[in-house]
Scaffold this motif. Sequence first.
Motif, short mmCIF file in Angstrom:
data_model
loop_
_atom_site.label_atom_id
_atom_site.label_comp_id
_atom_site.label_asym_id
_atom_site.label_seq_id
_atom_site.Cartn_x
_atom_site.Cartn_y
_atom_site.Cartn_z
N ASP A 69 0.82 -1.21 0.00
CA ASP A 69 0.00 0.00 0.00
C ASP A 69 0.86 1.27 0.00
O ASP A 69 0.43 2.34 0.40
CB ASP A 69 -1.00 0.01 1.16
N ALA A 70 2.10 1.13 -0.48
CA ALA A 70 3.03 2.24 -0.70
C ALA A 70 3.53 2.92 0.58
O ALA A 70 3.92 4.08 0.55
CB ALA A 70 2.44 3.27 -1.67
N ARG A 71 3.52 2.21 1.69
CA ARG A 71 4.10 2.77 2.91
C ARG A 71 5.59 2.46 2.93
O ARG A 71 6.01 1.35 2.62
CB ARG A 71 3.42 2.19 4.15
N SER A 107 -3.20 9.61 -4.86
CA SER A 107 -3.18 9.74 -6.31
C SER A 107 -1.77 9.67 -6.89
O SER A 107 -1.61 9.65 -8.11
CB SER A 107 -3.83 11.07 -6.71
N ASN A 108 -0.75 9.65 -6.06
CA ASN A 108 0.62 9.61 -6.56
C ASN A 108 1.51 8.84 -5.56
O ASN A 108 2.25 9.42 -4.80
CB ASN A 108 1.16 11.03 -6.77
N LYS A 109 1.40 7.54 -5.58
CA LYS A 109 2.07 6.70 -4.60
C LYS A 109 3.52 6.40 -4.98
O LYS A 109 3.91 6.46 -6.14
CB LYS A 109 1.32 5.38 -4.46
N ILE A 110 4.32 6.02 -3.96
CA ILE A 110 5.67 5.52 -4.19
C ILE A 110 5.55 4.16 -4.85
O ILE A 110 4.81 3.29 -4.38
CB ILE A 110 6.45 5.39 -2.87
N LEU A 121 16.45 6.82 -2.62
CA LEU A 121 15.71 7.35 -3.77
C LEU A 121 14.31 6.75 -3.80
O LEU A 121 14.14 5.57 -3.50
CB LEU A 121 16.43 7.00 -5.08
N LEU A 122 13.35 7.58 -4.16
CA LEU A 122 11.96 7.14 -4.26
C LEU A 122 11.44 7.47 -5.65
O LEU A 122 11.60 8.59 -6.13
CB LEU A 122 11.10 7.87 -3.23
N LEU A 123 10.80 6.51 -6.31
CA LEU A 123 10.16 6.73 -7.59
C LEU A 123 8.66 6.77 -7.36
O LEU A 123 8.09 5.86 -6.74
CB LEU A 123 10.49 5.60 -8.57
N LEU A 124 8.02 7.84 -7.84
CA LEU A 124 6.59 7.99 -7.67
C LEU A 124 5.83 7.54 -8.91
O LEU A 124 6.41 7.46 -10.00
CB LEU A 124 6.22 9.45 -7.34
N GLN A 125 4.57 7.28 -8.74
CA GLN A 125 3.68 6.81 -9.79
C GLN A 125 3.72 7.71 -11.03
O GLN A 125 3.65 7.23 -12.15
CB GLN A 125 2.27 6.75 -9.22
N ASN A 126 3.87 9.03 -10.83
CA ASN A 126 3.87 9.95 -11.97
C ASN A 126 5.23 10.08 -12.63
O ASN A 126 5.41 10.86 -13.55
CB ASN A 126 3.37 11.32 -11.54
N ASP A 149 17.40 16.41 4.44
CA ASP A 149 16.83 15.64 5.53
C ASP A 149 15.37 15.26 5.27
O ASP A 149 14.71 14.68 6.10
CB ASP A 149 16.96 16.38 6.87
N SER A 150 14.88 15.59 4.09
CA SER A 150 13.57 15.12 3.65
C SER A 150 13.63 14.91 2.15
O SER A 150 14.50 15.44 1.49
CB SER A 150 12.48 16.14 4.00
N ALA A 151 12.74 14.11 1.64
CA ALA A 151 12.76 13.78 0.22
C ALA A 151 12.37 14.98 -0.64
O ALA A 151 11.32 15.57 -0.44
CB ALA A 151 11.82 12.61 -0.06
N LEU A 152 13.24 15.35 -1.56
CA LEU A 152 13.01 16.46 -2.48
C LEU A 152 13.26 16.01 -3.90
O LEU A 152 14.10 15.14 -4.14
CB LEU A 152 13.93 17.64 -2.14
N PRO A 153 12.55 16.62 -4.86
CA PRO A 153 12.75 16.23 -6.27
C PRO A 153 14.11 16.67 -6.80
O PRO A 153 14.72 17.55 -6.30
CB PRO A 153 11.61 16.95 -7.01
#
Length: 153
Positions: A69-71, A107-110, A121-126, A149-153
């Motif tokens: 569930d993308a957690r 609407s835009n899960k990992i 690194l995290l890839l999102l649905q979009n 210290d937080s996820a940024l594009p």
Amino acid sequence: CLVAGGESHSGAIDQDANVWTWGVGSYGRLGSGETINSPTPRMISGILQDAKIVQLALGGWHSAALSNDARLYTWGRGEALGLLREGESSIVKEPRSVTLGELNSSSNKITQVAAGTYHTLLLLQNGDIYACGLGANGRLGNGDKMSQDSALP
């Protein structure tokens, strides 16, 4: 089932979505609640047993898991997780859920997680890629060498 290899530790997800780790345990990277080495696979108990884990990423000093569930769950050296600023230190010995706010919305899960030696690194649905952790050598891909210290594009 799935296997993953880190710099000094290894892991697997079994058919029941349990996560197993083994290898070097320093910085809590095995998620066992301890910092000792384990020459044989040990199942991670606790929070991950309530989640259906589908991905496992092992970095040099930390680990990350993604549920169906993308957690996102992370553990190990705090700087590599992107939870702390460079120069601070923390050891996260057991997996914990990472709150990402609007980054991981319904609407835009990992969809994928990857771990480098000192970054995640995290890839999102979009198709967007987010990075956090130590930024030396431009490894976060954000155009500079600053740590995040937080996820940024």
